[in-house]
Design an enzyme around this catalytic site. Sequence first.
Site, short mmCIF file in Angstrom:
data_model
loop_
_atom_site.label_atom_id
_atom_site.label_comp_id
_atom_site.label_asym_id
_atom_site.label_seq_id
_atom_site.Cartn_x
_atom_site.Cartn_y
_atom_site.Cartn_z
CD GLU A 16 2.32 -5.38 -3.83
OE1 GLU A 16 2.54 -5.78 -2.91
OE2 GLU A 16 1.87 -3.93 -3.86
CD GLU A 43 10.34 -2.28 -7.93
OE1 GLU A 43 10.66 -3.57 -7.95
OE2 GLU A 43 9.38 -1.78 -7.93
N GLY A 67 0.59 -1.29 -0.05
CA GLY A 67 0.13 -0.06 -0.03
C GLY A 67 0.88 1.42 0.08
CD GLU A 91 -0.99 -3.84 -6.62
OE1 GLU A 91 -2.15 -3.48 -6.18
OE2 GLU A 91 0.08 -3.29 -6.51
NE ARG A 128 -5.55 -5.99 -0.25
CZ ARG A 128 -4.08 -5.53 -0.51
NH1 ARG A 128 -3.18 -6.33 0.01
NH2 ARG A 128 -3.83 -4.68 -1.46
#
Lengths: 458, 159
Positions: free
Chosen positions: A288, A200, A164, A274, A292
Amino acid sequence: MAAIKRILIANRGEIAVRIIRTCRTLGIETVLAVSEADRDTLGAKLATRAVCIGPARSTDSYLKVGTIVEAAIGTGCDAIHPGYGFLSENEKLAEACSENQIIFIGPQTAHLKAVGDKLTARRHAVDAKVPLVPGGNVSNPQEAIALAPDIGFPLLIKAVSGGGGRGMKRVDRVEDLATMFDMAVSEATAAFGDGRVYMERLITVGRHVEVQILSDGETVLHVGERDCSVQRRYQKVIEEAPAPGLPEKMRHEILDAALRFARHIGYKSLGTVEFLVDCERDAFYFLEMNARIQVEHPVTEAISGLDLVAAQIAIAEGKPLKLTQDDIRLQGHSFECRINAEDIEADFRPSPGRVGDVWFPSATGLRVDTHIQSGAMISPHYDSMIAKVITWGETRPIALQRMRDILAICVLDGVKTNIALHRAILDDDAFIEGGIDTNYLGQLLAKRPAALAIEKEA
Amino acid sequence: MSEKLTHSDIEEIMALIDGSSFDQLSLEMGDLKLSLRRTAPQSQAAAPAMEPVVTAPAASTNVPPAQPALPATEPATNANLIDVPSPMLGTFYKAGKPGAEPFVTIGSKVNPDTVIGIIEVMKLMNSVPAGISGTVAELVAPDGELVEHGQVLIRVQQD
């Protein structure tokens, strides 16, 4: 497998209400675990029963695995729905559930491990031939400096256990790397109890596109993609489905890559893969997988007609999906605006408090997911989300106009909200055209006085 | 207005609250704090509005009904009784092991450190201290059943 009869919901806010809605439809009883601060919330009223699990601080209530499981056992629940955030991707909760013959409504522990640790997830992505942003694991400033030339600046330092947007640091120059590395480790340790980080490449012009996955372990399906590029400091503000203006070839490649990843790890549940679409290089990279239900799932429900929570419960019960990929027909366009209690004039500071009048009218193509009613309390202990306003239309312009109309007339008094910001975005030419990148909102805010002038006129 | 409350003032206030629909009154005047609470059973009906905090314990440990949250367990029958709330959610035990003597019974003297029970959370046993000094007046939470965070375990007549 036995049908689930009673679910303990280990969450709060709008998602608790959302889960209760589907459970009621399915005839499943609900026990809502509430903190002291949430005893009077809408979810507590709508659930079959509410049990108080601890004080307001989430570390003493919503994040206590043992207490959550004990509450489920003590109230005779046969399953736990963890919602999003909190313990939703916590391996210990999934393990404790299986040890106590409780169904965890989510993936198996092995899948949580496969995607929860970002380094492991990256390895799986490589194995599944899913493209990755150049980067790698670093454990000290020296390693970070050594790896940096291969990645290039600007780069991001990210927490292995993060999510998040939390625990991320942008580094533009090699001189700043050592300091930022230490800060990232400290933040990651404080926020997640895990100081491991990786680096990254930062894609300076990118779009956030994610794919909804639905899998019973045998049949792995996608329910299209969502575009979540309207972000502020990595927090999503507006999401839409499908992603506007994405070349069809790339759309198919992204959907295929998501399916490949989910199949590779043998994923079984609802999940989201994602990606970052690199606008300058015409490429996309795996970011990632979230194991959920996502905040923005309603836009996918709007264009597919599916109830994703019901599907998630059915998979957890061990029922095979009764769908094939061809059965999933995506129609029209959908937007979701996250209405938060925050002061956009004061650096988006949360603005908790008691709301006055609340009125979200009913209208064609409109859905409002919220736990807030007139007079409800927005607690300072948790996130500042008040409501998710979701519109659907046969076309993107129709869905967009419906959103403008609703935000212009809805009533939400007593606390400061970000509705003016949403309205400014919805009226902005670049957003109307579609396909904006993740820099968009920051740039819009930079010319904010003009962008928010709309509110003054209203 | 006089600085001190006299006995007759308090009697008058009590008469007022008696004739009113209120169940509780808190009055602060300088250093003085007066707290009055109407006794059961009258207050039961009004309890949800004032004390939405405590819900009823489950009916049985194995498969209790998922009943809606209920108002407080019986309100204290004496205004001087102090509630000892559960510090956590878990299974409450009055004794250290099955068949053993309970930690406290009605009439037991307690001090803040006296263990009044055990709460089991995922096989971890947590002892619960009384937190105050006094004499145990009521045993409220049933043995071996789920108690919520904040649920009244016992009531103590303070010294």
